[in-house]
Design an enzyme around this catalytic site. Sequence first.
Site, short mmCIF file in Angstrom:
data_model
loop_
_atom_site.label_atom_id
_atom_site.label_comp_id
_atom_site.label_asym_id
_atom_site.label_seq_id
_atom_site.Cartn_x
_atom_site.Cartn_y
_atom_site.Cartn_z
N HIS A 122 0.84 -1.20 0.00
CA HIS A 122 0.00 0.00 0.00
C HIS A 122 0.87 1.24 0.00
O HIS A 122 1.21 1.77 1.07
CB HIS A 122 -0.91 -0.02 1.22
CG HIS A 122 -1.82 -1.21 1.29
ND1 HIS A 122 -1.38 -2.45 1.66
CD2 HIS A 122 -3.15 -1.35 1.01
CE1 HIS A 122 -2.40 -3.31 1.62
NE2 HIS A 122 -3.48 -2.67 1.23
N HIS B 163 -29.17 -14.37 23.53
CA HIS B 163 -28.21 -14.22 24.62
C HIS B 163 -27.55 -15.54 25.04
O HIS B 163 -26.64 -15.53 25.85
CB HIS B 163 -28.89 -13.58 25.84
CG HIS B 163 -29.13 -12.11 25.68
ND1 HIS B 163 -29.82 -11.58 24.62
CD2 HIS B 163 -28.74 -11.04 26.43
CE1 HIS B 163 -29.87 -10.26 24.73
NE2 HIS B 163 -29.22 -9.91 25.81
N HIS C 26 -4.00 3.07 -3.58
CA HIS C 26 -4.19 2.63 -2.19
C HIS C 26 -3.45 1.33 -1.90
O HIS C 26 -2.67 1.25 -0.97
CB HIS C 26 -5.68 2.46 -1.88
CG HIS C 26 -5.95 1.69 -0.63
ND1 HIS C 26 -6.02 2.29 0.60
CD2 HIS C 26 -6.14 0.36 -0.41
CE1 HIS C 26 -6.24 1.37 1.52
NE2 HIS C 26 -6.32 0.19 0.94
N ARG D 245 -23.80 -18.73 34.98
CA ARG D 245 -24.69 -17.84 35.73
C ARG D 245 -25.24 -18.56 36.95
O ARG D 245 -25.45 -17.94 38.00
CB ARG D 245 -25.86 -17.42 34.81
CG ARG D 245 -26.84 -16.50 35.51
CD ARG D 245 -28.11 -16.27 34.71
NE ARG D 245 -28.97 -15.33 35.41
CZ ARG D 245 -30.29 -15.30 35.34
NH1 ARG D 245 -30.92 -16.14 34.54
NH2 ARG D 245 -30.99 -14.42 36.02
N GLU E 204 -18.10 -3.56 23.62
CA GLU E 204 -17.30 -4.78 23.74
C GLU E 204 -16.06 -4.74 22.86
O GLU E 204 -14.96 -5.12 23.29
CB GLU E 204 -18.14 -6.01 23.38
CG GLU E 204 -19.34 -6.25 24.30
CD GLU E 204 -20.56 -5.45 23.90
OE1 GLU E 204 -20.53 -4.77 22.84
OE2 GLU E 204 -21.56 -5.48 24.65
N SER F 132 -23.48 -8.28 36.60
CA SER F 132 -23.73 -9.64 36.11
C SER F 132 -22.44 -10.44 35.97
O SER F 132 -22.40 -11.63 36.23
CB SER F 132 -24.43 -9.58 34.75
OG SER F 132 -25.67 -8.93 34.85
#
Lengths: 662, 662
Positions: free
Chosen positions: B31, B479, B268, B526, B416, B389
Site C-alpha cells: 500500500h 443471549h 491505495h 450464571r 465490547e 452480572s
Amino acid sequence: MVVATQSLEELCINSIRFLAIDAVEKANSGHPGLPMGAAPMAFVLWDRFMRFNPKNPKWLNRDRFVLSAGHGCMLQYALMYLTGYDSVPLEEIKQFRQLGSKTPGHPENFLTEGVEVTTGPLGQGIANGVGIAMAEAHLAAMFNKPDCQIIDHYTYVILGDGCNMEGISGEACSLGGHLGLGKLIALYDDNHISIDGHTEIAFTEDVNKRFEAYGWHVQHVENGNSDLEGIAKAIEAAKAVTDKPSLIKVTTTIGYGSPNKANTHGVHGAALGGDEVQATRKELGWEYPEFEVPQDALNHFRKAVERGAQSEKEWNDLFNQYKSKYPEDAALLERMMSGKLPEGWEKALPVYTPESKKDATRNQSGATLNALAEVLPELFGGSADLAPSNKTYLKSSKDFQKGQYDQRNIRFGVREHGMGAICNAIALHGSGLIPYGATFLVFTDYMRNAIRLSALSEAGVIWVMTHDSVALGEDGPTHQPVEHIATLRAIPDLIVYRPADGNETSGAYKVAVEKRHQPTLLALSRQGLPNLEGSSIENAAKGAYILQDSQGTPELILIGTGSETHLCVEAAKQLGNKVRVVSMPSWEMFEEQDEAYRESVLPKAVTNRLAVEAGTSFGWGRYAANSISIDTFGTSAPGGLALEKFGFTVDNVVAKAKALLG
Amino acid sequence: MVVATQSLEELCINSIRFLAIDAVEKANSGHPGLPMGAAPMAFVLWDRFMRFNPKNPKWLNRDRFVLSAGHGCMLQYALMYLTGYDSVPLEEIKQFRQLGSKTPGHPENFLTEGVEVTTGPLGQGIANGVGIAMAEAHLAAMFNKPDCQIIDHYTYVILGDGCNMEGISGEACSLGGHLGLGKLIALYDDNHISIDGHTEIAFTEDVNKRFEAYGWHVQHVENGNSDLEGIAKAIEAAKAVTDKPSLIKVTTTIGYGSPNKANTHGVHGAALGGDEVQATRKELGWEYPEFEVPQDALNHFRKAVERGAQSEKEWNDLFNQYKSKYPEDAALLERMMSGKLPEGWEKALPVYTPESKKDATRNQSGATLNALAEVLPELFGGSADLAPSNKTYLKSSKDFQKGQYDQRNIRFGVREHGMGAICNAIALHGSGLIPYGATFLVFTDYMRNAIRLSALSEAGVIWVMTHDSVALGEDGPTHQPVEHIATLRAIPDLIVYRPADGNETSGAYKVAVEKRHQPTLLALSRQGLPNLEGSSIENAAKGAYILQDSQGTPELILIGTGSETHLCVEAAKQLGNKVRVVSMPSWEMFEEQDEAYRESVLPKAVTNRLAVEAGTSFGWGRYAANSISIDTFGTSAPGGLALEKFGFTVDNVVAKAKALLG
C-alpha cells in the site's frame, strides 16, 4: 400520591406500563424499566402515527417498528396485545419468558408474527432500521409511479443508551445519514441508566451532536414522561424532513412510577418485587388487578384494528389501480412478495468445463452475481469497501445513493457489522429482496453477531466472503483466515460453502438464492483455480460428492474443499486407483441429503480419510480422522509460498496419503 | 516538473515516500498511497515531537506510536529504519512482505521490535491508542510523585478514513473522550480515498464534529501535503490541551507525488508500476536509485539515536532519584516492568471443598478477582456495562475516571469491541499491567477480532465471559451461547477455560495470570454449581484430569466441562465402577501436558467416550465420538427448563452412557 381520574391517554400509557410490570413480576425475570419509561413515546407513536394492520402483520406497506432496545420487549408485546395482534393474546403476556411462549425474553421475528426483526444484542435494531429504510427507499424507487406511490412507509425505531454506545449503531447511522433516509425516524429513550449505573460513568458524549455530524435531523423532547404533545410534534417535524433520517432524543425516567426504583439501574433488568409493584400501583393511581386493562383503554387501542383494515384497504385499492396501469411492475412486485423466484432463473448460473479459464472463485462469484442480476431484479447488495477485491459490483447498475435509490450497488463503507444488520433487515423487510454483503473472510469477525442473527432470524442473506485462506498472501496473519470457516460452520442454521471451482461457485449460489429463509455464506479464493472434471452445479448443491472414484471400495478417501480440492485430484492421480476424491463444498448441505446418498459418498466403513483444507483442523473430526490443516496463525508472504509453508502441495498430500495407505 | 534543490525536510519526507514506493514495487504488493500522503505528518511527529530511543524500543517512558491504518506499514518501517531501529535494517525493507521477514504486510508487534501493537484490521489501532493512553494515565496516577513524574509519555496515532468508519473506533474514542485522556493525540489522515473510491460514495459525515461530540479537542490542518508548520503547531496545541484527547484532521493527497495515480484508489493497495515509479521520481525531483536514502536525510533522521539515548538517560536519572526517595513504589514498578509476579501471589487464590457453598462460577470468579486485587496491584480492568452480572467489580477500588486515574475499575460502557482493543493495548503497554475485560459469552461475537488479536499479538489479557450456556435462561437465544466455546477454542493460541467449580475457577485464574504473553478466556456459569470432590487448582491447571475413576480400565469415559461436569459425576454414581469421569476445563492446557499425562487421563485405547457440554458438538470429535450437546439455537425459558429441554440432566447422561456401555 393519589392520582385524580386519569385521562384516556394516561389510562392507555399506564396499561402498557402495568402489563410490563405484571408480566415481568410473574416471570420473575425481565426488564420493566424501559417499558415504564418509554410507554408515553411508544403510545404516541403507535396511536397517532404508525400505520399497520394488526390483523395482517405482513401487509407490505405497513410502517415498520423496531425495538432496538430489545430487552424492553414487554413494551412491544403490550402494544401488540393492546392493538389486537392475534400472535400476542393476553395468555401469551402471562407466559412471558416461559418455555414455548410467543413472548420470549427478547423480540424474535421468527416466533412472534408482527415482530419485524430479532433484537436484544444492542445496536442491531437501529442498524436493522437503517436497512429497512434502505429497502423501502429502493422498492419505492423501483416501483412507485408519479400517480401511484405504492411503497411509502416509515421505519420507526426505539433505541436506548446501550444501542448508542455500540459501534454497530454508529456504522449504520453514519451510512443512514449519508444516504439521506428521510423515512427513518428513531426515538432515543434517553433514560441515562444502563446496567452499570448512571450513564455519567461511561457515556457522556453529546449524542445529538454526533447524529448531526452523521447528517441526521435531530430534536430533543425534554420531558418524555408526560409531554405527549411534544413527542407528537417532534415526530411530525421528523416526518416533514424528507431528506434526512431523524433522531428524536426523548428524555425519560427509567422505571417511571416506581417510587423507590425509578431512575436506578435496579429497575433495568429485574422484577420490581411485590411490595414495589404495589407501591407503583399506588403512585400511578392504578386500581386494576394484575393483567387487567381498563376497558376504555382497550377499546381505544383496539381502534387500531379498524384503522389498520382501512389503511390496508386503501392501499389495496391503490395497488389495484397500479396493477391495471402498470401490469408488468405489479407482476414483478407480486412475484417478489410471494417469495417465488422467476421460472428458469437458474439457467443464468454460469457453467464451466475443465477447459474454461483457470480463475479465482471470487471472480466466478462476481460473474455469477452479474449474471443473476439480469434475471433477479430483487438482488440488492454490496461490499464493505472491498468491491474491487470481493468482485461484487453489479456492472448493469450504479450506486444506490441519495437521488438514485433505484440503483442496486450498496456502498457500505468500511462498516462490516453495520452491513450485516442492514442485510438482515433487507431480507426481513419481507418484500422479496435478496440482499448480499461482502468483505474478506477474516473480517466476519467484525460482524459475527449479525451473521449469527441472520441464521437465528431466518434471513435469507448471501454472505460473500473472499480471500478465504493464507493463500491471500502478503497481507499476513491479521488478514489470513485460519479458524473462520470452522467457526462459521459451527453457527446453527448457517449454510457455509467453500467452492472448488466455477461450477461449485454456481452451485453455491443456486442454494443461496433458493434458501430464502436461511443465510448462506460463501468462502471464496483470491487465487486462480482450475475447473475440475466432474464438478457440476447439481453436485455442488448436494454439499459433497464423488469427484473422482476408486476402483472398488476405496482404501482412502481424500476430502477436499475449495482451493485444496484440486490438490486432492492431482494427488489421487499419483496414488493409483485405490483412492476416492470427495469434493465437500458444504457440510450443511451434505447433512441435508438422505442417509443413502451420504453413505454412498462417505461410507461409514471407510474410516481411512484425509481432509485437505487450508484452515484449522478444528471440527474435521466429524468427517476425517486425519487432515492437512493450519492450526496456527498464518504468515506474510506471497500466497504460493504461504501455502507451501503450511503443506498445501500435491507432494505433501501424496506423502500424507501414502502414509495412511500404509 | 523539475524540482529545485530540496530542503532537508523535503529530502527526509521524500526518503520515506521512496522507501515505501520502492519496497512495495519490489514486493509487487502493498500500500504505497498512505505512506506517500502521510509522510509529512509522520516526519514532523517523529522528528520534532516523539520521544523514543531506537536502540531501546522497550524503554518504559517512550512515547507510543500506533499506525492504526496498518496497511500503510511501510511508513512505519521506513521511519524505523531511518531513525535507527536495529529491528528494521535496510535489508528488511528490501524483504518487505516476504516469508520470514521482519517487515510483514501489516505491523506485527510480536515480530518486529519497536512496533507497539498489531494493526491492520481497521479501527483496532486507534482503540489500542485509547488503551495505551489509559495505561499511561493509570500508571502515572499509581506511581508519579509531585517531584518525580516518572510516567509521562504521549500516545500518537495515525488513523485513516477506514478506521473512522469502523464502529470499534467510535466506541473507543467515545470512551477516550469521556475519560479525558489528554495525552492521546490522533492524526487523522484525511485523504478521502478508500478501496471503493472517493469517500464521498459512503462517508460524508463531519468527522471532527463527531469527535467534538465525544469530548475531544479537534483541529484541522488543511494542507497536510506541505504545511509542516501547520502540522507542528497543531501537535503543539494538542499537547497544550491536557484534559481532552486530540484529533488533528490532516487533509492529504493519497499517493502524493504520483502524477497519474495520486488521489485515486488505484494507489491505495497496489504497486505503482515501473513507469509510474519513474514518473513519480521525476515529479518529486528524486534522483536517487531505489532504496537509496540521501546521506543528509539519513544523518538527520539518525540524530534520533542520540536524542533518544539522552531522553532515556534523563529518565534513568529521574528514576534513580525516584528509587532513592520512593523505594517501595520503585520496587513495585521494577517488578512489574520485569514481568515477574510477586512471590506467593497464588496463595491468594480461593480454595474450596465439597462442603463449600454451592455457587455460580461467575461469583467464584468475582471472589478470585477481588482476592487477586489484594496481591496484584497490576490488575486493571472491568466490564462492558455488565459489572453486576459479570461480577468483575473490585470492591477495594473505585472507578477509573478522570481525576481518579489511580482507581482500577474500568467502566467500558456497552462497547465490547472497543474494550477488547483497549485490553490488548494495556497488556502491550509493556509495563506489567494485567488487564481483564468482561461481557456475556455470547457477546464475544461483538469483539471476536480483538480476542483474536490478543492471541496473535501475545497480549496476556484475561477475558471474563459469564452466562456461558442456555442455562442463563429467560433472555433467550439471542443471549444464549451455543457455538461460542467451540469457536473460541478454534482460535490459535487462545487458552479457553470452562471451570466446573470454585477450585477450577481458581485454577483457571492461576493459568491466566501466569500467562503474561498469551490470553486466557474464562467461560463462567450464571447458575450455582456444587464444589466437586477431587477438584483442585493444580488439577485444573493441567487442563483435564481424572475426577472420579473406574476400577481398572474404564469401559466408558465421561468427559464434562463447566456446569455439566457435576452431571457426569452424579451419573457415574449410578453407572457403577466401570466409568471414569474426566473434568476437562481447558483443551489447550491439556494439550500442553506431556504425552504420558495425556495418555493417563484419556488412554487412546478407550475410545468409548461421552462428552457432556451445554454447547455445540462441533469440534468434540477430537476427544469423544459421542456427546450430549446443543446443535441448534437455544430458547427463552427458565434456565433449568432450558437445560432439561436440551438433555442436560443426570438421567439423560445415565441413559446415553448405558446405551454406550451396551
